[in-house]
Design a protein around this motif. Structure first.
Motif, PDB file in Angstrom:
ATOM      1  N   LEU A  37     -28.590 -15.001 -17.818  1.00 43.32           N
ATOM      2  CA  LEU A  37     -29.026 -15.250 -19.188  1.00 43.32           C
ATOM      3  C   LEU A  37     -30.519 -15.543 -19.266  1.00 43.32           C
ATOM      4  O   LEU A  37     -31.223 -15.025 -20.136  1.00 43.32           O
ATOM      5  N   MET A  38     -31.016 -16.371 -18.335  1.00 46.28           N
ATOM      6  CA  MET A  38     -32.408 -16.802 -18.368  1.00 46.28           C
ATOM      7  C   MET A  38     -33.361 -15.683 -17.993  1.00 46.28           C
ATOM      8  O   MET A  38     -34.231 -15.290 -18.769  1.00 46.28           O
ATOM      9  N   ASN A  39     -33.216 -15.171 -16.772  1.00 48.28           N
ATOM     10  CA  ASN A  39     -34.159 -14.156 -16.311  1.00 48.28           C
ATOM     11  C   ASN A  39     -33.851 -12.782 -16.885  1.00 48.28           C
ATOM     12  O   ASN A  39     -34.745 -11.947 -16.992  1.00 48.28           O
ATOM     13  N   GLY A  40     -32.579 -12.553 -17.249  1.00 46.63           N
ATOM     14  CA  GLY A  40     -32.289 -11.323 -17.977  1.00 46.63           C
ATOM     15  C   GLY A  40     -33.071 -11.296 -19.271  1.00 46.63           C
ATOM     16  O   GLY A  40     -33.663 -10.279 -19.655  1.00 46.63           O
ATOM     17  N   SER A  41     -33.110 -12.433 -19.965  1.00 44.69           N
ATOM     18  CA  SER A  41     -33.878 -12.537 -21.211  1.00 44.69           C
ATOM     19  C   SER A  41     -35.373 -12.474 -20.936  1.00 44.69           C
ATOM     20  O   SER A  41     -36.124 -11.771 -21.616  1.00 44.69           O
ATOM     21  N   ARG A  42     -35.812 -13.229 -19.925  1.00 41.71           N
ATOM     22  CA  ARG A  42     -37.254 -13.315 -19.641  1.00 41.71           C
ATOM     23  C   ARG A  42     -37.817 -11.957 -19.230  1.00 41.71           C
ATOM     24  O   ARG A  42     -38.888 -11.551 -19.692  1.00 41.71           O
ATOM     25  N   LEU A  43     -37.084 -11.260 -18.361  1.00 42.45           N
ATOM     26  CA  LEU A  43     -37.559  -9.958 -17.895  1.00 42.45           C
ATOM     27  C   LEU A  43     -37.223  -8.837 -18.872  1.00 42.45           C
ATOM     28  O   LEU A  43     -37.947  -7.855 -18.975  1.00 42.45           O
ATOM     29  N   GLY A  44     -36.115  -8.996 -19.604  1.00 48.09           N
ATOM     30  CA  GLY A  44     -35.691  -7.945 -20.520  1.00 48.09           C
ATOM     31  C   GLY A  44     -36.407  -7.963 -21.855  1.00 48.09           C
ATOM     32  O   GLY A  44     -36.702  -6.914 -22.439  1.00 48.09           O
ATOM     33  N   PHE A  45     -36.716  -9.161 -22.371  1.00 49.55           N
ATOM     34  CA  PHE A  45     -37.347  -9.279 -23.686  1.00 49.55           C
ATOM     35  C   PHE A  45     -38.866  -9.313 -23.621  1.00 49.55           C
ATOM     36  O   PHE A  45     -39.541  -9.111 -24.632  1.00 49.55           O
ATOM     37  N   TYR A  46     -39.424  -9.585 -22.433  1.00 50.59           N
ATOM     38  CA  TYR A  46     -40.880  -9.745 -22.316  1.00 50.59           C
ATOM     39  C   TYR A  46     -41.644  -8.507 -22.793  1.00 50.59           C
ATOM     40  O   TYR A  46     -42.526  -8.596 -23.650  1.00 50.59           O
ATOM     41  N   GLU A  47     -41.300  -7.343 -22.244  1.00 52.29           N
ATOM     42  CA  GLU A  47     -42.040  -6.131 -22.599  1.00 52.29           C
ATOM     43  C   GLU A  47     -41.864  -5.745 -24.070  1.00 52.29           C
ATOM     44  O   GLU A  47     -42.846  -5.428 -24.743  1.00 52.29           O
ATOM     45  N   PRO A  48     -40.631  -5.753 -24.627  1.00 52.58           N
ATOM     46  CA  PRO A  48     -40.500  -5.435 -26.058  1.00 52.58           C
ATOM     47  C   PRO A  48     -41.301  -6.383 -26.951  1.00 52.58           C
ATOM     48  O   PRO A  48     -41.936  -5.943 -27.922  1.00 52.58           O
ATOM     49  N   ILE A  49     -41.290  -7.685 -26.631  1.00 49.74           N
ATOM     50  CA  ILE A  49     -42.050  -8.646 -27.440  1.00 49.74           C
ATOM     51  C   ILE A  49     -43.549  -8.398 -27.288  1.00 49.74           C
ATOM     52  O   ILE A  49     -44.301  -8.392 -28.273  1.00 49.74           O
ATOM     53  N   ARG A  50     -44.005  -8.181 -26.056  1.00 47.92           N
ATOM     54  CA  ARG A  50     -45.433  -7.959 -25.808  1.00 47.92           C
ATOM     55  C   ARG A  50     -45.933  -6.701 -26.502  1.00 47.92           C
ATOM     56  O   ARG A  50     -47.002  -6.691 -27.131  1.00 47.92           O
ATOM     57  N   ARG A  51     -45.145  -5.625 -26.408  1.00 49.60           N
ATOM     58  CA  ARG A  51     -45.536  -4.381 -27.067  1.00 49.60           C
ATOM     59  C   ARG A  51     -45.610  -4.544 -28.582  1.00 49.60           C
ATOM     60  O   ARG A  51     -46.530  -4.037 -29.238  1.00 49.60           O
ATOM     61  N   GLN A  52     -44.631  -5.258 -29.154  1.00 51.68           N
ATOM     62  CA  GLN A  52     -44.622  -5.475 -30.595  1.00 51.68           C
ATOM     63  C   GLN A  52     -45.805  -6.342 -31.025  1.00 51.68           C
ATOM     64  O   GLN A  52     -46.429  -6.087 -32.069  1.00 51.68           O
ATOM     65  N   CYS A  53     -46.112  -7.361 -30.233  1.00 54.98           N
ATOM     66  CA  CYS A  53     -47.268  -8.220 -30.546  1.00 54.98           C
ATOM     67  C   CYS A  53     -48.564  -7.415 -30.496  1.00 54.98           C
ATOM     68  O   CYS A  53     -49.456  -7.597 -31.345  1.00 54.98           O
ATOM     69  N   ASN A  54     -48.695  -6.538 -29.501  1.00 51.63           N
ATOM     70  CA  ASN A  54     -49.879  -5.688 -29.414  1.00 51.63           C
ATOM     71  C   ASN A  54     -50.010  -4.797 -30.648  1.00 51.63           C
ATOM     72  O   ASN A  54     -51.104  -4.614 -31.195  1.00 51.63           O
ATOM     73  N   LYS A  55     -48.881  -4.241 -31.101  1.00 45.97           N
ATOM     74  CA  LYS A  55     -48.907  -3.393 -32.293  1.00 45.97           C
ATOM     75  C   LYS A  55     -49.343  -4.178 -33.525  1.00 45.97           C
ATOM     76  O   LYS A  55     -50.082  -3.681 -34.371  1.00 45.97           O
ATOM     77  N   LEU A  56     -48.875  -5.440 -33.628  1.00 44.02           N
ATOM     78  CA  LEU A  56     -49.197  -6.268 -34.794  1.00 44.02           C
ATOM     79  C   LEU A  56     -50.691  -6.556 -34.898  1.00 44.02           C
ATOM     80  O   LEU A  56     -51.215  -6.739 -36.007  1.00 44.02           O
ATOM     81  N   ILE A  57     -51.395  -6.607 -33.759  1.00 43.52           N
ATOM     82  CA  ILE A  57     -52.833  -6.870 -33.801  1.00 43.52           C
ATOM     83  C   ILE A  57     -53.647  -5.584 -33.668  1.00 43.52           C
ATOM     84  O   ILE A  57     -54.868  -5.622 -33.510  1.00 43.52           O
ATOM     85  N   GLY A  58     -52.946  -4.433 -33.738  1.00 43.69           N
ATOM     86  CA  GLY A  58     -53.637  -3.147 -33.722  1.00 43.69           C
ATOM     87  C   GLY A  58     -54.076  -2.672 -32.355  1.00 43.69           C
ATOM     88  O   GLY A  58     -54.948  -1.802 -32.251  1.00 43.69           O
ATOM     89  N   ALA A  59     -53.488  -3.220 -31.298  1.00 41.65           N
ATOM     90  CA  ALA A  59     -53.855  -2.827 -29.936  1.00 41.65           C
ATOM     91  C   ALA A  59     -52.850  -1.833 -29.380  1.00 41.65           C
ATOM     92  O   ALA A  59     -51.734  -1.685 -29.907  1.00 41.65           O
ATOM     93  N   ASP A  60     -53.247  -1.144 -28.325  1.00 39.66           N
ATOM     94  CA  ASP A  60     -52.336  -0.221 -27.648  1.00 39.66           C
ATOM     95  C   ASP A  60     -51.200  -1.027 -27.020  1.00 39.66           C
ATOM     96  O   ASP A  60     -51.450  -2.032 -26.343  1.00 39.66           O
ATOM     97  N   PRO A  61     -49.933  -0.608 -27.213  1.00 42.74           N
ATOM     98  CA  PRO A  61     -48.799  -1.353 -26.655  1.00 42.74           C
ATOM     99  C   PRO A  61     -48.859  -1.530 -25.143  1.00 42.74           C
ATOM    100  O   PRO A  61     -48.289  -2.476 -24.599  1.00 42.74           O
ATOM    101  N   THR A  62     -49.561  -0.635 -24.439  1.00 38.40           N
ATOM    102  CA  THR A  62     -49.613  -0.713 -22.981  1.00 38.40           C
ATOM    103  C   THR A  62     -50.724  -1.631 -22.472  1.00 38.40           C
ATOM    104  O   THR A  62     -50.762  -1.947 -21.282  1.00 38.40           O
ATOM    105  N   ASP A  63     -51.615  -2.081 -23.351  1.00 36.99           N
ATOM    106  CA  ASP A  63     -52.725  -2.938 -22.924  1.00 36.99           C
ATOM    107  C   ASP A  63     -52.217  -4.311 -22.482  1.00 36.99           C
ATOM    108  O   ASP A  63     -51.329  -4.887 -23.122  1.00 36.99           O
ATOM    109  N   GLN A  64     -52.816  -4.841 -21.407  1.00 33.63           N
ATOM    110  CA  GLN A  64     -52.487  -6.191 -20.934  1.00 33.63           C
ATOM    111  C   GLN A  64     -53.484  -7.172 -21.560  1.00 33.63           C
ATOM    112  O   GLN A  64     -54.581  -7.367 -21.061  1.00 33.63           O
ATOM    113  N   ILE A  65     -53.091  -7.763 -22.698  1.00 30.96           N
ATOM    114  CA  ILE A  65     -53.947  -8.698 -23.423  1.00 30.96           C
ATOM    115  C   ILE A  65     -53.485 -10.123 -23.109  1.00 30.96           C
ATOM    116  O   ILE A  65     -52.305 -10.437 -23.308  1.00 30.96           O
TER     117      ILE A  65
END
Length: 321
Positions: free
Chosen positions: A88-116
């Motif tokens: 539950l913990m690491n499945g969430s941490r590893l599974g949700f991290y990239e979708p959340i990060r990509r969505q956050c990048n989109k919200l600020i107008g950055a490329d989803p693949t950028d490491q900000i």
């Protein structure tokens, strides 16, 4: 004419959750004995001036005495709920991290693949809080089972025959409030650890690859990146990890209105303050050696296994195996 290879599509949230959970289960099998040692060191001399009487000298002494008196069952106490928690913990941490990060990048107008840095840290903390909330009842049970010793007890002792017996006992006594006990401390602890785990892992890995030091698919890249990440997690979360163990394991008292409340601490801040007053700042760092022995190999195995499992899964999924 050479044809460029088609980039593999990213994992879905469900795929990332399953792969992350599998990787974490591999890791916890290796790291659980050190987790038992950490738990008992953190509870030894709880709220006692000058640390109180010492049952265990250090982390290795915990493992040695536990093995001698309780055998393999003792050093692997709490492994059952630890598996469920890790899924539950690491499945969430590893599974949700990239979708959340990509969505956050989109919200600020950055490329989803950028490491900000900002979106990476926020995504790590957010995915960690989700996992900690889902897995809280099992971490609670795990901590209590690992603290229990029929021979050399430290802290409050909770005896459960099994994980199911623990769930049943806690529900019967306290209902939902008992199963979510310590969830605020769990969210704080995990947010601090998760905020740096994947960002530092990805940053280190990118630096090694971009500077030509190591290949992206090299096992040495995985190990080096995981080691740096593990040290950063340990630095960030040790005080809150001690708080979480004590919040989970403290005895409860029944109030006149029928509620069960902690007998020692009201909340994580109260636990931090009382520990500081009674044991000094070093009280926050009890069990740090055991935590190091747990978190570094656990992080290395989790993130390395996750990369290997994800890579293997993608090759099978995309028909490249």
């Amino acid at each position: 004419m050479s044809i460029a290879a088609t980039p593999s599509r990213p994992l879905s949230t469900i795929e990332g959750f399953v792969c992350g959970g599998m990787a974490a289960c591999v890791a916890v099998t290796v790291s659980n004995p050190a987790e038992v040692a950490k738990t008992r060191m953190q509870l030894q001399g709880e709220l006692a001036k000058k640390g109180g009487e010492k049952v265990y000298k250090n982390a290795l002494d915990v493992i040695a005495k536990t093995w001698r008196n309780e055998g393999i069952r003792g050093v692997q106490r709490g492994l059952g709920p630890a598996y469920v928690y890790q899924i539950l913990m690491n499945g969430s941490r590893l599974g949700f991290y990239e979708p959340i990060r990509r969505q956050c990048n989109k919200l600020i107008g950055a490329d989803p693949t950028d490491q900000i840095p900002f979106t990476s840290v926020f995504s790590g903390a957010a995915s960690g809080i989700i996992g900690a909330s889902l897995g809280n009842p099992f971490f609670l049970i795990k901590a209590r089972m690992q603290a229990y010793s029929p021979v050399l007890p430290v802290g409050a002792q909770h005896y459960y025959k099994s994980s199911f017996d623990a769930l049943r006992s806690i529900w019967h006594a306290e209902k939902l409030r008992g199963l979510v006990r310590g969830i605020d401390a769990a969210a704080l602890r995990t947010a601090m650890g998760s905020s740096v785990q994947l960002p530092t892992y990805n940053w280190t890995k990118n630096q090694l690859v971009s500077r030509g030091i190591s290949r992206a698919d090299s096992i040495w890249t995985f190990l080096a990146s995981s080691s740096v990440s593990g040290l950063c997690v340990l630095t960030m979360m040790q005080p809150t990890d001690t708080v979480l163990t004590r919040m989970y394991n403290q005895p409860t008292i029944r109030t006149p209105d029928g509620r069960h409340v902690g007998a020692l601490y009201k909340n994580p801040i109260d636990c931090l303050w009382k520990t500081l007053k009674a044991e000094g700042p070093l009280g926050w760092y009890k069990g740090s050696t055991a935590h190091f022995l747990r978190i570094v190999p656990h992080t290395i195995v989790t993130l390395t296994a996750n990369d290997i499992i994800v890579g293997l899964y993608k090759r099978i999924r995309d028909g490249h195996l």
